[in-house]
Enzyme design. Structure first.
Site, PDB file in Angstrom:
ATOM      1  N   LYS A  76      34.678  36.432  36.378  1.00 34.73           N
ATOM      2  CA  LYS A  76      33.856  35.222  36.264  1.00 34.73           C
ATOM      3  C   LYS A  76      32.382  35.584  36.104  1.00 34.73           C
ATOM      4  O   LYS A  76      31.681  35.021  35.266  1.00 34.73           O
ATOM      5  CB  LYS A  76      34.090  34.361  37.503  1.00 34.73           C
ATOM      6  CG  LYS A  76      33.582  32.949  37.405  1.00 34.73           C
ATOM      7  CD  LYS A  76      34.151  32.071  38.477  1.00 34.73           C
ATOM      8  CE  LYS A  76      33.848  32.490  39.879  1.00 34.73           C
ATOM      9  NZ  LYS A  76      34.661  33.508  40.502  1.00 34.73           N
ATOM     10  N   THR A  78      31.204  38.460  35.038  1.00 41.79           N
ATOM     11  CA  THR A  78      31.103  39.130  33.735  1.00 41.79           C
ATOM     12  C   THR A  78      30.981  38.097  32.619  1.00 41.79           C
ATOM     13  O   THR A  78      30.134  38.224  31.719  1.00 41.79           O
ATOM     14  CB  THR A  78      32.340  40.021  33.508  1.00 41.79           C
ATOM     15  OG1 THR A  78      32.424  40.978  34.566  1.00 41.79           O
ATOM     16  CG2 THR A  78      32.273  40.749  32.175  1.00 41.79           C
ATOM     17  N   ARG A  99      25.027  34.759  42.370  1.00 36.23           N
ATOM     18  CA  ARG A  99      24.967  35.078  43.799  1.00 36.23           C
ATOM     19  C   ARG A  99      24.695  36.567  43.999  1.00 36.23           C
ATOM     20  O   ARG A  99      24.978  37.387  43.131  1.00 36.23           O
ATOM     21  CB  ARG A  99      26.294  34.732  44.470  1.00 36.23           C
ATOM     22  CG  ARG A  99      26.580  33.247  44.540  1.00 36.23           C
ATOM     23  CD  ARG A  99      27.969  32.986  45.079  1.00 36.23           C
ATOM     24  NE  ARG A  99      28.993  33.506  44.193  1.00 36.23           N
ATOM     25  CZ  ARG A  99      30.245  33.756  44.545  1.00 36.23           C
ATOM     26  NH1 ARG A  99      30.631  33.552  45.786  1.00 36.23           N
ATOM     27  NH2 ARG A  99      31.114  34.216  43.680  1.00 36.23           N
ATOM     28  N   LYS A 110      37.527  44.061  46.489  1.00 33.06           N
ATOM     29  CA  LYS A 110      37.197  43.235  45.327  1.00 33.06           C
ATOM     30  C   LYS A 110      36.127  43.850  44.436  1.00 33.06           C
ATOM     31  O   LYS A 110      36.013  43.556  43.261  1.00 33.06           O
ATOM     32  CB  LYS A 110      36.756  41.835  45.801  1.00 33.06           C
ATOM     33  CG  LYS A 110      36.731  40.804  44.687  1.00 33.06           C
ATOM     34  CD  LYS A 110      36.540  39.410  45.274  1.00 33.06           C
ATOM     35  CE  LYS A 110      36.631  38.358  44.193  1.00 33.06           C
ATOM     36  NZ  LYS A 110      35.516  38.373  43.270  1.00 33.06           N
ATOM     37  N   ALA A 278      33.059  31.581  48.816  1.00 38.11           N
ATOM     38  CA  ALA A 278      33.561  30.253  48.447  1.00 38.11           C
ATOM     39  C   ALA A 278      34.844  29.881  49.172  1.00 38.11           C
ATOM     40  O   ALA A 278      35.202  28.710  49.213  1.00 38.11           O
ATOM     41  CB  ALA A 278      33.781  30.178  46.941  1.00 38.11           C
ATOM     42  N   PHE A 306      35.329  32.095  43.240  1.00 40.83           N
ATOM     43  CA  PHE A 306      36.785  31.944  43.178  1.00 40.83           C
ATOM     44  C   PHE A 306      37.204  30.865  42.169  1.00 40.83           C
ATOM     45  O   PHE A 306      36.522  30.652  41.166  1.00 40.83           O
ATOM     46  CB  PHE A 306      37.366  31.693  44.571  1.00 40.83           C
ATOM     47  CG  PHE A 306      37.246  32.878  45.492  1.00 40.83           C
ATOM     48  CD1 PHE A 306      37.715  34.122  45.118  1.00 40.83           C
ATOM     49  CD2 PHE A 306      36.643  32.762  46.736  1.00 40.83           C
ATOM     50  CE1 PHE A 306      37.593  35.228  45.954  1.00 40.83           C
ATOM     51  CE2 PHE A 306      36.523  33.854  47.586  1.00 40.83           C
ATOM     52  CZ  PHE A 306      36.998  35.087  47.188  1.00 40.83           C
ATOM     53  N   PHE A 387      41.129  41.551  28.606  1.00 40.08           N
ATOM     54  CA  PHE A 387      41.217  42.861  29.241  1.00 40.08           C
ATOM     55  C   PHE A 387      41.871  43.843  28.263  1.00 40.08           C
ATOM     56  O   PHE A 387      42.673  43.428  27.407  1.00 40.08           O
ATOM     57  CB  PHE A 387      42.056  42.775  30.518  1.00 40.08           C
ATOM     58  CG  PHE A 387      41.295  42.308  31.730  1.00 40.08           C
ATOM     59  CD1 PHE A 387      41.068  43.162  32.791  1.00 40.08           C
ATOM     60  CD2 PHE A 387      40.789  41.013  31.805  1.00 40.08           C
ATOM     61  CE1 PHE A 387      40.365  42.746  33.921  1.00 40.08           C
ATOM     62  CE2 PHE A 387      40.089  40.585  32.916  1.00 40.08           C
ATOM     63  CZ  PHE A 387      39.873  41.461  33.986  1.00 40.08           C
ATOM     64  N   TRP A 415      33.185  41.899  28.094  1.00 41.99           N
ATOM     65  CA  TRP A 415      33.299  43.153  28.840  1.00 41.99           C
ATOM     66  C   TRP A 415      33.187  44.343  27.887  1.00 41.99           C
ATOM     67  O   TRP A 415      32.480  45.305  28.168  1.00 41.99           O
ATOM     68  CB  TRP A 415      34.633  43.182  29.594  1.00 41.99           C
ATOM     69  CG  TRP A 415      34.828  44.422  30.425  1.00 41.99           C
ATOM     70  CD1 TRP A 415      34.440  44.608  31.717  1.00 41.99           C
ATOM     71  CD2 TRP A 415      35.468  45.641  30.011  1.00 41.99           C
ATOM     72  NE1 TRP A 415      34.790  45.877  32.138  1.00 41.99           N
ATOM     73  CE2 TRP A 415      35.416  46.526  31.113  1.00 41.99           C
ATOM     74  CE3 TRP A 415      36.072  46.067  28.827  1.00 41.99           C
ATOM     75  CZ2 TRP A 415      35.960  47.815  31.067  1.00 41.99           C
ATOM     76  CZ3 TRP A 415      36.601  47.353  28.767  1.00 41.99           C
ATOM     77  CH2 TRP A 415      36.548  48.216  29.874  1.00 41.99           C
TER      78      TRP A 415
END
Length: 561
Positions: A76, A78, A99, A110, A278, A306, A387, A415
């Site tokens: 998210k 990214t 954030r 994570k 979150a 999230f 991905f 990405w």
């Protein structure tokens, strides 16, 4: 032979960063408001917002959210950074607002929160570690309040605080399960009053929520004064203001309150400030940073933590309600692997092509789209975050299914390709922002506490209703009696499922949400409804990311993603 990809940190360390004053100049910030933290980071004095920017037009705000994720997250941040870079590349004056990372996830499972691949904010190592010290200041402020509370009891307890009803806990910015439940004040009378206590991770502290929702230093001080830290023997709340703590706590936060300015790999200005989780708190960067960005640009791209059932709902029902911010469009990030995860594929097998599971997971995506477009009445586009392991057949299936169901969709490859990989998505977003926003909230704040929780559970999660433990029901009655019934609700819930059970993936039906407790965050201005087994102090996994991180003889960090 498999293609060799550079790691995130290798890409970030090879970046040719501009001096931060150039980035500030790019969006018109006068030098007198720029406080440098080295060559590539700065704090921007919040007085700039209230003194010189208040009459500027507001930018179009683009909110980035996601479907229910896998444990590793779905890119998210990214996507947020990549879309901002793409908008900049298309000639749009754009600022990104994010954030700050917590050290807990950085050293846990994570990872950090500076983006990835060729869509990152830099200097990545600084941002993911100590940055400008904001989280340490927030932890210190939290613990000063705890120390003043215990000292008041030790020095005679003039406020008649019931030591069995102390609600304020200590905080540290680390995943450390050993600290969840402790006993302190041991060792005799001189060492305090023995009692049960515990630590929360700093990003779960109400100080963090207060910090992120404050409009200026005076508002911050007033919010701190309203924080409930305990109850007296008559059952009445005792606040930080009763302890005369608000001034000292705010003094510790006066510099942290200034938004942090950094840059993306492509030189787009980025405010990175504040960072509540979150699944526990409201999951958005600071109001001050978002508003400052909005007064300096034509487009602001920001994220909420999230899935849309958590971060986006709280961004819209809490942050927007309190600040007047109104998004013009929403991007819902989906990945092939998260859709397969929601379709029942084990985490270890997510890199294998599985069209059947992919199709089974798509209803989760559609529920999030419906929430944004039908509940909140905001235009949305699905961003399929690509991905390297995604097959062409999988990507085509998701695109086809979305279009078949009338959902805007665009492939995002930021990405691997930075702004170039985000232009298609950026153009879709620009179309959505052409019309005026007519956002609605999920509930009227003047409803009863139970009615508001029910609205979130039924409208956003798809539940049949809500059940309450006897403790939660008793606390709701008490909060309404104390006059706190008209506050927004912040639901603490797992991030993996639309339900309060993390194992119920996809789009479950026929379930009820159980609220086991409800706690007041009066300084922040909301009530926290606790569901499931959500803990405010995470633990490290079996093999924490910290084991792979190192630093060489030149001070160069390795292994940080």
């Amino acid at each position: 032979m498999a293609e060799k990809y550079l790691t995130d940190i290798e890409i970030a360390q090879s970046a040719d960063m501009k001096v931060i004053n150039e980035i500030a100049e790019k969006i018109g910030i006068p030098d007198k408001y720029v406080e440098n933290y080295g060559k590539h980071k700065a704090k921007i004095d919040y007085r700039y917002l209230n003194n010189e920017l208040k009459n500027n037009n507001d930018a179009k705000v683009i909110l980035v959210t996601a479907i229910n994720p896998t444990p590793a997250g779905e890119g998210k941040t990214t996507t947020t950074i990549g879309v901002a870079d793409a908008l900049s590349a298309l000639g749009k004056k754009t600022v990104v607002a994010l954030r700050e990372p917590s050290l807990g996830p950085v050293f846990g499972i994570k990872g950090g929160a500076a983006g990835g691949g060729y869509a990152q904010v830099v200097p990545m190592e600084d941002i993911n570690l100590h940055f400008t010290g904001d989280l340490h200041a927030i932890g210190a402020a939290n613990n000063l309040l705890a120390a003043m509370l215990d000292n008041h009891i030790h020095q005679g307890n003039k406020l008649d605080i019931d030591v069995r009803k102390i609600t304020w806990r200590r905080a540290v910015d680390m995943n450390d399960r050993q600290l969840r439940h402790i006993v302190n004040g041991m060792g005799g009378k001189a060492n305090g009053v023995p009692r049960e206590d515990g630590f929360d991770i700093t990003v779960a502290s109400e100080i963090m929520a207060v910090f992120c929702l404050s409009s200026d230093i005076i508002d911050l001080k007033e919010r701190i004064a309203r924080i409930i830290v305990a109850y007296n023997r008559s059952g009445e709340p005792v606040t930080a203001g009763d302890l005369n703590a608000q001034g000292a706590v705010a003094a510790l936060l006066k510099d942290a309150l200034k938004p942090n300015l950094v840059q993306t790999l492509e030189g787009t200005p980025a405010f990175v400030h504040g960072g509540p989780f979150a699944n526990i708190a409201h999951g958005c960067n600071s109001v001050m940073a978002t508003k400052m960005a909005s007064k300096m640009a034509d487009y602001v791209v920001t994220e909420a933590g999230f899935g849309a059932d958590l971060g986006a709902e709280k961004f819209l029902d809490i942050k927007c309600r309190m600040s007047g911010i109104k998004p013009s469009a929403v991007i819902i990030v989906a990945t092939i692997r998260a859709l397969k995860y929601n379709g029942g594929v084990a985490k270890a097998n997510l890199n294998e092509e599985n069209l059947e599971a992919l199709e089974k997971g798509i209803p989760n995506l559609l529920k999030h789209v419906e929430n944004i477009t039908k509940v909140f009445k905001l235009p949305a586009v699905v961003a399929i975050n690509k991905f390297p392991t995604d097959s062409e057949r999988e990507l085509k299936l998701v695109e086809d299914k979305c279009r078949e169901l009338g959902v805007n969709v665009a492939l995002s490859d930021v990405w691997a390709h930075g702004s170039e990989g985000g232009k298609k998505l950026a153009n879709e977003v620009l179309k959505l922002t052409e019309n005026e926003s007519h956002m609605e909230f999920a509930y009227d704040v003047n409803l009863s506490i139970k009615e508001k929780i029910n609205a979130i559970a039924t409208k956003i999660y798809g539940a049949d209703g809500v059940e309450y433990s006897s403790k939660a029901a008793k606390e709701i009655a008490n909060l309404e009696k104390l006059g706190f019934g008209n506050l927004p609700i912040c639901v603490a819930k797992n991030q993996y499922s639309l339900t309060d059970d993390p194992k119920k993936l996809g789009r479950p039906t026929g379930f009820k949400v159980t609220v086991r407790d409800i706690t007041p965050s009066i300084g922040a201005g909301f009530l926290v409804a606790l569901t499931g087994n959500i803990m405010k102090m995470p633990g490290l996994p079996k093999v924490p990311a910290a084991e792979k991180i190192d630093v060489d003889e030149n001070g160069v960090i390795k292994g940080l993603f």
